[in-house]
Motif scaffolding. Structure first.
Motif, PDB file in Angstrom:
ATOM      1  N   SER A 181       0.843  -1.196   0.000  1.00  0.00           N
ATOM      2  CA  SER A 181       0.000   0.000   0.000  1.00  0.00           C
ATOM      3  C   SER A 181       0.882   1.251   0.000  1.00  0.00           C
ATOM      4  CB  SER A 181      -0.960  -0.017   1.188  1.00  0.00           C
ATOM      5  OG  SER A 181      -0.243  -0.007   2.390  1.00  0.00           O
ATOM      6  N   THR A 182       2.032   1.198   0.697  1.00  0.00           N
ATOM      7  CA  THR A 182       2.971   2.323   0.648  1.00  0.00           C
ATOM      8  C   THR A 182       3.437   2.573  -0.783  1.00  0.00           C
ATOM      9  OG1 THR A 182       3.756   1.797   2.866  1.00  0.00           O
ATOM     10  CG2 THR A 182       5.187   3.169   1.518  1.00  0.00           C
ATOM     11  N   LEU A 183       3.638   1.478  -1.533  1.00  0.00           N
ATOM     12  CA  LEU A 183       4.142   1.593  -2.900  1.00  0.00           C
ATOM     13  C   LEU A 183       3.026   1.863  -3.912  1.00  0.00           C
ATOM     14  CD1 LEU A 183       6.811  -1.263  -2.831  1.00  0.00           C
ATOM     15  CD2 LEU A 183       7.262   1.180  -3.037  1.00  0.00           C
ATOM     16  N   GLY A 184       1.794   2.021  -3.425  1.00  0.00           N
ATOM     17  CA  GLY A 184       0.712   2.443  -4.313  1.00  0.00           C
ATOM     18  C   GLY A 184      -0.127   1.326  -4.896  1.00  0.00           C
ATOM     19  N   ALA A 185       0.128   0.067  -4.504  1.00  0.00           N
ATOM     20  CA  ALA A 185      -0.659  -1.042  -5.036  1.00  0.00           C
ATOM     21  C   ALA A 185      -2.003  -1.123  -4.311  1.00  0.00           C
ATOM     22  CB  ALA A 185       0.108  -2.349  -4.878  1.00  0.00           C
ATOM     23  N   ALA A 186      -2.990  -1.715  -4.994  1.00  0.00           N
ATOM     24  CA  ALA A 186      -4.297  -1.953  -4.388  1.00  0.00           C
ATOM     25  C   ALA A 186      -4.360  -3.423  -3.963  1.00  0.00           C
ATOM     26  CB  ALA A 186      -5.403  -1.639  -5.385  1.00  0.00           C
ATOM     27  N   VAL A 187      -4.399  -3.656  -2.645  1.00  0.00           N
ATOM     28  CA  VAL A 187      -4.310  -5.015  -2.130  1.00  0.00           C
ATOM     29  C   VAL A 187      -5.690  -5.512  -1.714  1.00  0.00           C
ATOM     30  CG1 VAL A 187      -3.184  -6.526  -0.449  1.00  0.00           C
ATOM     31  CG2 VAL A 187      -2.012  -4.460  -1.261  1.00  0.00           C
ATOM     32  N   THR A 188      -6.008  -6.752  -2.088  1.00  0.00           N
ATOM     33  CA  THR A 188      -7.230  -7.401  -1.628  1.00  0.00           C
ATOM     34  C   THR A 188      -6.843  -8.695  -0.912  1.00  0.00           C
ATOM     35  OG1 THR A 188      -8.368  -6.566  -3.576  1.00  0.00           O
ATOM     36  CG2 THR A 188      -9.488  -8.283  -2.316  1.00  0.00           C
ATOM     37  N   LEU A 189      -7.379  -8.876   0.289  1.00  0.00           N
ATOM     38  CA  LEU A 189      -7.160 -10.118   1.029  1.00  0.00           C
ATOM     39  C   LEU A 189      -8.368 -11.017   0.796  1.00  0.00           C
ATOM     40  CD1 LEU A 189      -5.970  -8.602   4.438  1.00  0.00           C
ATOM     41  CD2 LEU A 189      -4.527  -9.592   2.648  1.00  0.00           C
ATOM     42  N   VAL A 190      -8.103 -12.275   0.429  1.00  0.00           N
ATOM     43  CA  VAL A 190      -9.185 -13.227   0.249  1.00  0.00           C
ATOM     44  C   VAL A 190      -8.955 -14.388   1.202  1.00  0.00           C
ATOM     45  CG1 VAL A 190     -10.389 -14.730  -1.354  1.00  0.00           C
ATOM     46  CG2 VAL A 190      -9.403 -12.593  -2.176  1.00  0.00           C
ATOM     47  N   ALA A 191      -9.945 -14.662   2.060  1.00  0.00           N
ATOM     48  CA  ALA A 191      -9.812 -15.736   3.035  1.00  0.00           C
ATOM     49  C   ALA A 191     -11.189 -16.066   3.585  1.00  0.00           C
ATOM     50  CB  ALA A 191      -8.890 -15.298   4.168  1.00  0.00           C
ATOM     51  N   PRO A 192     -11.320 -17.259   4.165  1.00  0.00           N
ATOM     52  CA  PRO A 192     -12.555 -17.519   4.902  1.00  0.00           C
ATOM     53  C   PRO A 192     -12.609 -16.592   6.108  1.00  0.00           C
ATOM     54  CG  PRO A 192     -10.988 -19.331   5.158  1.00  0.00           C
ATOM     55  CD  PRO A 192     -10.416 -18.398   4.151  1.00  0.00           C
ATOM     56  N   PRO A 193     -13.812 -16.213   6.565  1.00  0.00           N
ATOM     57  CA  PRO A 193     -13.933 -15.254   7.670  1.00  0.00           C
ATOM     58  C   PRO A 193     -13.113 -15.656   8.896  1.00  0.00           C
ATOM     59  CG  PRO A 193     -16.090 -15.808   6.778  1.00  0.00           C
ATOM     60  CD  PRO A 193     -15.108 -16.655   6.042  1.00  0.00           C
ATOM     61  N   THR A 194     -12.968 -16.943   9.126  1.00  0.00           N
ATOM     62  CA  THR A 194     -12.241 -17.397  10.319  1.00  0.00           C
ATOM     63  C   THR A 194     -10.751 -17.132  10.214  1.00  0.00           C
ATOM     64  OG1 THR A 194     -12.163 -19.566   9.270  1.00  0.00           O
ATOM     65  CG2 THR A 194     -13.832 -19.230  10.989  1.00  0.00           C
ATOM     66  N   LEU A 195     -10.242 -16.916   9.023  1.00  0.00           N
ATOM     67  CA  LEU A 195      -8.796 -16.728   8.846  1.00  0.00           C
ATOM     68  C   LEU A 195      -8.431 -15.273   8.533  1.00  0.00           C
ATOM     69  CD1 LEU A 195      -7.732 -20.004   6.988  1.00  0.00           C
ATOM     70  CD2 LEU A 195      -7.273 -19.368   9.366  1.00  0.00           C
ATOM     71  N   LEU A 196      -9.375 -14.359   8.791  1.00  0.00           N
ATOM     72  CA  LEU A 196      -9.048 -12.933   8.708  1.00  0.00           C
ATOM     73  C   LEU A 196      -8.881 -12.405  10.129  1.00  0.00           C
ATOM     74  CD1 LEU A 196     -11.474 -11.636   5.924  1.00  0.00           C
ATOM     75  CD2 LEU A 196      -8.979 -11.736   5.816  1.00  0.00           C
ATOM     76  N   PRO A 197      -7.835 -11.621  10.397  1.00  0.00           N
ATOM     77  CA  PRO A 197      -7.603 -11.163  11.764  1.00  0.00           C
ATOM     78  C   PRO A 197      -8.640 -10.136  12.215  1.00  0.00           C
ATOM     79  CG  PRO A 197      -5.937 -10.299  10.266  1.00  0.00           C
ATOM     80  CD  PRO A 197      -6.790 -11.205   9.464  1.00  0.00           C
ATOM     81  N   VAL A 198      -8.822 -10.041  13.505  1.00  0.00           N
ATOM     82  CA  VAL A 198      -9.674  -9.007  14.076  1.00  0.00           C
ATOM     83  C   VAL A 198      -9.066  -7.648  13.739  1.00  0.00           C
ATOM     84  CG1 VAL A 198     -10.530  -8.023  16.249  1.00  0.00           C
ATOM     85  CG2 VAL A 198     -10.384 -10.518  15.956  1.00  0.00           C
ATOM     86  N   GLY A 199      -9.891  -6.729  13.304  1.00  0.00           N
ATOM     87  CA  GLY A 199      -9.399  -5.384  13.011  1.00  0.00           C
ATOM     88  C   GLY A 199      -8.857  -5.237  11.607  1.00  0.00           C
ATOM     89  N   VAL A 200      -9.099  -6.236  10.750  1.00  0.00           N
ATOM     90  CA  VAL A 200      -8.546  -6.167   9.380  1.00  0.00           C
ATOM     91  C   VAL A 200      -9.154  -4.999   8.608  1.00  0.00           C
ATOM     92  CG1 VAL A 200     -10.231  -7.696   8.261  1.00  0.00           C
ATOM     93  CG2 VAL A 200      -7.869  -7.643   7.434  1.00  0.00           C
ATOM     94  N   GLU A 201     -10.341  -4.540   9.066  1.00  0.00           N
ATOM     95  CA  GLU A 201     -10.980  -3.418   8.361  1.00  0.00           C
ATOM     96  C   GLU A 201     -10.176  -2.122   8.520  1.00  0.00           C
ATOM     97  OE1 GLU A 201     -12.375  -5.226  10.745  1.00  0.00           O
ATOM     98  OE2 GLU A 201     -12.506  -3.892  12.484  1.00  0.00           O
ATOM     99  N   THR A 202      -9.262  -2.085   9.489  1.00  0.00           N
ATOM    100  CA  THR A 202      -8.431  -0.883   9.641  1.00  0.00           C
ATOM    101  C   THR A 202      -7.156  -0.964   8.793  1.00  0.00           C
ATOM    102  OG1 THR A 202      -7.172  -1.813  11.481  1.00  0.00           O
ATOM    103  CG2 THR A 202      -9.206  -0.647  12.047  1.00  0.00           C
ATOM    104  N   TRP A 203      -6.902  -2.125   8.182  1.00  0.00           N
ATOM    105  CA  TRP A 203      -5.698  -2.250   7.335  1.00  0.00           C
ATOM    106  C   TRP A 203      -5.922  -1.505   6.024  1.00  0.00           C
ATOM    107  CZ3 TRP A 203      -3.293  -7.872   7.431  1.00  0.00           C
ATOM    108  CH2 TRP A 203      -3.113  -8.261   8.765  1.00  0.00           C
ATOM    109  N   PRO A 204      -4.842  -1.063   5.386  1.00  0.00           N
ATOM    110  CA  PRO A 204      -5.002  -0.324   4.122  1.00  0.00           C
ATOM    111  C   PRO A 204      -5.223  -1.268   2.934  1.00  0.00           C
ATOM    112  CG  PRO A 204      -2.698  -0.403   4.734  1.00  0.00           C
ATOM    113  CD  PRO A 204      -3.447  -1.095   5.831  1.00  0.00           C
ATOM    114  N   CYS A 205      -6.325  -2.040   2.974  1.00  0.00           N
ATOM    115  CA  CYS A 205      -6.602  -2.989   1.895  1.00  0.00           C
ATOM    116  C   CYS A 205      -8.080  -3.351   1.915  1.00  0.00           C
ATOM    117  CB  CYS A 205      -5.763  -4.259   2.083  1.00  0.00           C
ATOM    118  SG  CYS A 205      -6.155  -5.150   3.578  1.00  0.00           S
TER     119      CYS A 205
END
Lengths: 186, 328
Positions: free
Chosen positions: B181-205
């Motif tokens: 995200s610092t380098l300007g890329a648009a990142v998308t995380l794909v995972a089952p809900p159980t494998l996404l960390p708490v607070g991922v909505e605050t990450w720049p992705c």
């Protein structure tokens, strides 16, 4: 640091003449430059080497392979100051093994850059011989190193600074002498 | 910069500078003599409290190519098994005179503790701490993307990167999200809900649960390893179901645009998150990533150790910025 006094020593037209003369000298000394490779030391040695190659091509129609050699990682003063940015190293087409390699730099001063270049060269290959071409020799050698081709000998004091400007990098061809009343030379 | 603890510590220009430096150093690998005298006389310790193949060997190769002396320490077979603490181990290393410590630890924050505790005076590089960060992996991933898709120059502006799998346990994912995200890329995380960390909505992705929907709009797909050794609960019903929904197989490869590359930080679970024929396909950069890892780690070691010793920590000084003249 005090405001330096500046004096222009070499005008644009003279820079071109000096490069022409060095190109002729290399052609003469190497009997037509058939096995010569030019290796410029960045920043300003690299465009200088390309210009020399262009002039040699114009005079004798020889295609002289040209490259650049960054010596930053071989410097002996790395620990004296902050980390330096690296410049590109490009081997001349055909490599340097068995060639007469002419190192090209803008200013010859302590000789430490050239020493580092010789070390760097040894890890690229094994030239038949190595020579040195510089636009300005300002003296104050700290190592037993001399240039084979010198554009201008400019006697300086250690408190002075010789600044070569080339149109490829700085937009204009000039050599300046800065007199710094305080602080160290570059 | 004194330490490299988090990919988030690198600003845009510093990150690009590291990649540019790595690009220069990568040329060394093509030479007959793959050795530079730059770090002669410096001692680098690989302090590995957790198993590793790639990262440890990569750091060792990088340090040796720069002529540093390398000491390898692994917790197995050391006094750690007798109960020695991180502090005592660190002080032992300090007493032996080390210039840099490359640390991997199963506890998140261990490198940070090492760097800021005053136990050691040298540089600290985070080589993976728990589920927190692995900054040099993110740098080598960014380097690989830049080489393949941006001609090896500039940043990654506009690049669409999809990270798939066990984000929860992945330090690679966290470091990559920060750096990319610092380098300007648009990142998308794909995972089952159980494998996404708490607070991922605050990450720049962005996040998604649906892989098939995300693949057609990706320039880079990075598969993350399912880290069974860190799983203390049941995060998905069966490996087969996980593989069906989130594994990259040949059929899913067909959904990707022509130019898209497939990455994996290794080690792979072949047949789980990535099918063997996909891992070995021409689009896969997995082996290339390992090669690039050495160049990137050489760049990091050079930028941390290559210049003058900075006595006190100097956070204001950017990596590679020349110190003002006066000692020529």
């Amino acid at each position: 640091m005090a405001v330096p006094l500046r004096r222009c020593l070499v005008q644009p037209a003279d820079v071109a003449r000096v490069i022409d003369r060095i190109a002729h000298e290399i052609l003469e000394k190497s009997a037509g430059a058939r096995d010569v490779a030019l290796l410029g030391i960045p920043t300003r040695g690299a465009p200088l080497a390309r210009r020399l190659a262009a002039r040699m091509a114009a005079f004798e129609g020889v295609e002289v392979p040209t490259g650049s050699l960054d010596i930053t990682l071989y410097r002996d003063d790395l620990r004296m100051r902050g980390v330096r940015a690296l410049e590109p190293t490009t081997e001349p087409p055909g490599g340097i093994d068995g060639k007469l390699v002419v190192l090209v730099d803008d200013v010859l001063f302590s000789g430490r850059t050239v020493r580092a270049a010789l070390d760097a060269l040894g890890e690229l290959g094994r030239p038949r011989a190595v020579q040195l071409a510089v636009l300005v020799d300002r003296g104050h050698r700290e190592l037993p190193i001399r240039a084979d081709y010198v554009g201008k000998n400019i006697p300086t004091s250690r408190t002075e600074n010789v600044a070569v400007r080339l149109s490829e990098v700085d937009g204009v061809d000039e050599v300046w002498l800065d007199t710094v009343t305080e602080g160290a030379p570059a | 910069m004194k330490h490299l603890l988090s990919a988030g510590d690198l600003d845009h220009d510093t990150a690009v500078h590291v990649l540019d430096t790595a690009e220069r150093l990568a040329r060394i690998a093509d030479r007959p003599v793959k050795k530079l005298p730059t770090l002669r006389g410096r001692t680098v310790v690989n302090l590995f409290f957790e198993d590793s193949t790639r990262t440890r060997i990569s750091f060792e190769a990088a340090a040796k190519r720069l002529s540093a002396d390398v000491i390898n320490f692994s917790a197995k077979g050391s006094s750690v098994s007798k109960g020695e603490s991180l502090k005592d181990t660190a002080m032992t290393l300090e007493a032996m005179g080390t210039d840099a410590v490359i640390v991997r630890h199963s506890c998140s924050g261990a490198p940070h503790r090492l760097a800021n505790s005053g136990w050691i005076g040298g540089h600290v590089v985070n080589a993976g701490d728990g589920t927190h960060e692995h900054p040099t992996q993110a740098l080598l991933d960014a380097f690989t993307m830049r080489r393949r898709l941006r001609g090896g120059v500039g940043d990654l502006a506009g690049l669409r990167v999809t990270l798939v799998g066990d984000v929860l346990h992945s330090r690679v994912a966290r470091s990559n999200v920060l750096l990319l995200s610092t380098l300007g890329a648009a990142v998308t995380l794909v995972a089952p809900p159980t494998l996404l960390p708490v607070g991922v909505e605050t990450w720049p992705c962005a996040t998604s649960y649906d892989l098939d929907e995300t693949l057609p709009g990706s320039d880079v797909v990075m598969m993350l390893r399912v880290q069974s050794e860190r799983m203390n609960a049941s995060f998905f019903p069966t490996t087969r179901e996980y593989s069906r929904r989130y594994g990259l197989d040949r059929a899913r490869l067909g959904l990707l645009p022509e130019h898209t590359i497939v990455m994996h930080p290794g080690p792979m679970n072949r047949g789980m998150e990535i099918a063997p024929d996909v891992a070995d396909s021409a689009r896969s950069t997995i082996v290339e990533q390992v090669t690039n890892g050495v160049s990137v780690r050489m760049a990091v070691l050079y930028l941390l150790l290559g210049g003058a010793d900075i006595g006190a920590p100097a956070p204001a000084e950017a990596i590679g910025e020349p110190v003002p003249a006066g000692v020529a």
